[in-house]
Scaffold this motif. Structure first.
Motif, mmCIF file in Angstrom:
data_model
loop_
_atom_site.group_PDB
_atom_site.id
_atom_site.type_symbol
_atom_site.label_atom_id
_atom_site.label_comp_id
_atom_site.label_asym_id
_atom_site.label_seq_id
_atom_site.Cartn_x
_atom_site.Cartn_y
_atom_site.Cartn_z
ATOM 1 N N TYR A 1 0.740 -1.469 0.131
ATOM 2 C CA TYR A 1 -0.190 0.037 -0.092
ATOM 3 C C TYR A 1 0.837 1.212 0.051
ATOM 4 O O TYR A 1 1.878 1.197 0.733
ATOM 5 C CB TYR A 1 -0.890 0.018 1.174
ATOM 6 C CG TYR A 1 -1.878 1.252 1.335
ATOM 7 C CD1 TYR A 1 -2.834 1.221 0.428
ATOM 8 C CD2 TYR A 1 -1.404 2.631 2.084
ATOM 9 C CE1 TYR A 1 -3.796 2.267 0.511
ATOM 10 C CE2 TYR A 1 -2.237 3.602 1.927
ATOM 11 C CZ TYR A 1 -3.469 3.540 1.091
ATOM 12 O OH TYR A 1 -4.206 4.567 1.209
ATOM 13 N N VAL A 2 0.404 2.192 -0.827
ATOM 14 C CA VAL A 2 1.199 3.485 -1.168
ATOM 15 C C VAL A 2 -0.028 4.474 -1.153
ATOM 16 O O VAL A 2 -1.043 4.247 -1.727
ATOM 17 C CB VAL A 2 2.281 3.705 -1.984
ATOM 18 C CG1 VAL A 2 3.656 2.714 -1.565
ATOM 19 C CG2 VAL A 2 1.584 3.102 -3.368
ATOM 20 N N ASP A 3 0.046 5.541 -0.750
ATOM 21 C CA ASP A 3 -0.684 6.798 -0.695
ATOM 22 C C ASP A 3 -0.920 7.133 -2.237
ATOM 23 O O ASP A 3 0.039 6.872 -3.024
ATOM 24 C CB ASP A 3 -0.420 8.058 0.113
ATOM 25 C CG ASP A 3 -0.590 7.662 1.596
ATOM 26 O OD1 ASP A 3 -1.310 6.858 1.953
ATOM 27 O OD2 ASP A 3 0.250 8.386 2.127
ATOM 28 N N GLY A 4 -1.986 7.556 -2.821
ATOM 29 C CA GLY A 4 -2.202 7.808 -4.182
ATOM 30 C C GLY A 4 -3.086 6.930 -4.909
ATOM 31 O O GLY A 4 -3.993 6.344 -4.208
ATOM 32 N N THR B 1 5.666 10.904 -7.672
ATOM 33 C CA THR B 1 4.678 11.888 -7.080
ATOM 34 C C THR B 1 4.229 12.431 -8.439
ATOM 35 O O THR B 1 5.086 12.610 -9.545
ATOM 36 C CB THR B 1 4.978 12.849 -6.232
ATOM 37 O OG1 THR B 1 6.135 13.391 -6.816
ATOM 38 C CG2 THR B 1 5.547 12.260 -4.974
ATOM 39 N N GLU C 1 -6.532 -4.035 5.466
ATOM 40 C CA GLU C 1 -5.790 -3.169 6.528
ATOM 41 C C GLU C 1 -5.318 -4.172 7.627
ATOM 42 O O GLU C 1 -5.643 -5.275 7.807
ATOM 43 C CB GLU C 1 -6.833 -2.379 7.292
ATOM 44 C CG GLU C 1 -7.552 -1.178 6.490
ATOM 45 C CD GLU C 1 -8.426 -0.065 7.416
ATOM 46 O OE1 GLU C 1 -8.951 -1.021 8.390
ATOM 47 O OE2 GLU C 1 -8.940 0.828 6.873
ATOM 48 N N ARG D 1 -8.519 -1.749 -0.301
ATOM 49 C CA ARG D 1 -7.346 -1.699 0.585
ATOM 50 C C ARG D 1 -7.499 -2.694 1.442
ATOM 51 O O ARG D 1 -8.664 -2.702 2.055
ATOM 52 C CB ARG D 1 -7.358 -0.220 1.076
ATOM 53 C CG ARG D 1 -6.141 0.064 1.822
ATOM 54 C CD ARG D 1 -6.089 1.544 2.343
ATOM 55 N NE ARG D 1 -7.290 1.552 3.381
ATOM 56 C CZ ARG D 1 -7.392 2.794 3.998
ATOM 57 N NH1 ARG D 1 -6.411 3.668 3.814
ATOM 58 N NH2 ARG D 1 -8.205 2.980 4.996
ATOM 59 N N TRP E 1 -2.956 -2.820 -1.468
ATOM 60 C CA TRP E 1 -4.098 -2.954 -2.458
ATOM 61 C C TRP E 1 -4.009 -4.335 -2.964
ATOM 62 O O TRP E 1 -3.011 -4.886 -3.249
ATOM 63 C CB TRP E 1 -3.298 -1.726 -3.374
ATOM 64 C CG TRP E 1 -3.419 -0.339 -3.141
ATOM 65 C CD1 TRP E 1 -2.334 0.299 -3.090
ATOM 66 C CD2 TRP E 1 -4.791 0.406 -3.172
ATOM 67 N NE1 TRP E 1 -2.898 1.625 -2.610
ATOM 68 C CE2 TRP E 1 -4.258 1.736 -2.909
ATOM 69 C CE3 TRP E 1 -5.910 -0.019 -3.056
ATOM 70 C CZ2 TRP E 1 -5.043 2.894 -2.662
ATOM 71 C CZ3 TRP E 1 -6.714 1.125 -3.010
ATOM 72 C CH2 TRP E 1 -6.355 2.457 -2.778
ATOM 73 N N SER F 1 -4.201 0.334 10.158
ATOM 74 C CA SER F 1 -3.327 0.765 9.219
ATOM 75 C C SER F 1 -3.344 0.047 7.885
ATOM 76 O O SER F 1 -3.701 -1.160 7.957
ATOM 77 C CB SER F 1 -1.798 0.884 9.811
ATOM 78 O OG SER F 1 -1.250 -0.389 9.811
ATOM 79 N N ALA F 2 -3.056 0.655 6.783
ATOM 80 C CA ALA F 2 -3.257 0.230 5.701
ATOM 81 C C ALA F 2 -2.231 -0.806 5.354
ATOM 82 O O ALA F 2 -1.242 -0.527 5.824
ATOM 83 C CB ALA F 2 -3.306 1.355 4.379
#
Length: 332
Positions: A247-250, A305, A271, A269, A280, A276-277
């Motif tokens: 898992y990564v943000d975005g 990014t 957990e 997602r 994916w 916490s995540a």
């Protein structure tokens, strides 16, 4: 009659000793040495001759022993080559038997492919529900491993395990089969299975998804080969593949089957226990396998990014970024 080497050395020693003692005695007499000094001189000559004998015999022993060891090593190498050729013929015969065997089961297969945050985290789990037709005693599989390495991969290198469901009595013996197309594993069921049973295979091919972590995209090719003499019908009744990304943000990772076969579920997602995540997860399923070649394109840019989701959906994939797995359904 050939003389033995140690007799030749002994004869040379006697001649050397006689010559040395004679010369020493003559020198002592000509020099008019005293009895005490002459005795000491003869004693030193005797000790020197004895040391000469010990050195000569030691050198002879080590030279002869080295020759024997070389002969033994050569014989051992010949035996090893003979054993290796015999083992290869045996493995090739097993391969041919497996590939020529007809449909002996139907099966539902659930693949769980985990992309780790590093090389050590890459893992594969194959959950299988098998119905024998009428009996399953053995089969073979090809684990998914990194391609292009050129190195021989042992089962211990990938922590390969094949186990029956805990409620089932018996065991599975895993034996490696040499193959020029990558590692192949022969699985022997003890006892043979007549009733439907659940089992799974787990292994950790370290570095399998390194290109995905480094470049943000990769390929997986998987072929459902048809059993022999089966009229073109697959031995699979259902095929599911679950891709687990770190898992990564975005935006979530993107997976696409290039031949538009099967159905995808939206990325979700998962957990950990603390909320916490963790992953994916992208799920894909083909409810009607038909001996197809599947080709999935995976994209995720964890360290970038501002990545355009459209670019992730259609990344440019180099040829060396592929991962292939040919699934042989002929008797395995």
């Amino acid at each position: 009659m050939t003389r033995r080497p140690h007799r030749k050395i002994l004869r040379a020693f006697v001649n050397f000793t006689a010559l040395t003692v004679g010369i020493s005695a003559g020198i002592a007499q000509l020099a008019n040495l005293s009895d005490g000094l002459g005795q000491w001189l003869l004693t030193a000559v005797g000790i020197g001759c004895l040391l000469f004998l010990v050195v000569r015999f030691s050198l002879h022993y080590y030279v002869r022993r080295a020759g024997q060891l070389e002969d033994e090593a050569e014989r051992a190498n010949r035996r090893a080559v003979t054993v290796e050729l015999g083992h290869r013929r045996y493995a090739d015969a097993v391969d041919r038997i497996i590939d020529q065997e007809g449909l002996i089961y139907t099966e539902s297969l659930h693949l769980i492919i985990t992309i780790g945050v590093d090389d050590a985290g890459d893992a594969v789990e194959e959950q299988r529900q098998t119905t024998p037709l009428p009996r399953v005693t053995q089969r073979a599989i090809r684990p998914i491993v990194p391609d292009g390495s050129g190195a021989l991969i042992r089962l211990e290198d990938i922590s390969f395990r094949a186990t029956l469901h805990p409620s089932i009595t018996g065991n599975i013996t895993s034996l490696p089969l040499p193959s020029h197309r990558g590692p192949r594993v022969w699985l022997v069921f003890d006892p043979g299975r007549r009733n439907p049973f659940d089992w799974k295979v787990t292994y950790q091919p370290a570095g399998l998804w390194r290109p995905l972590r480094q470049d943000g995209f990769d390929h997986l090719v998987w072929t459902d080969r048809l059993p022999a003499d089966n009229g073109g019908r697959s031995g699979l009744s259902d095929l599911r593949v679950e891709f687990r990304f770190p898992y990564v943000d975005g935006p979530p990772p993107h997976v696409e089957e290039l031949r538009s076969v099967g159905e995808f579920q939206p990325a979700r997602r998962t957990e950990r226990d603390d909320g916490s995540a963790e992953h994916w997860v992208v799920e894909w399923r083909d409810p009607r396998p038909a001996g197809r070649r599947y080709e999935w394109r995976l994209a995720q840019a964890p360290n970038r990014t501002g990545t355009d989701p459209a670019a992730l959906a259609h990344p440019r994939l180099p040829e060396q970024g592929r991962r292939s797995w040919s699934r042989v359904l002929r008797g395995w």
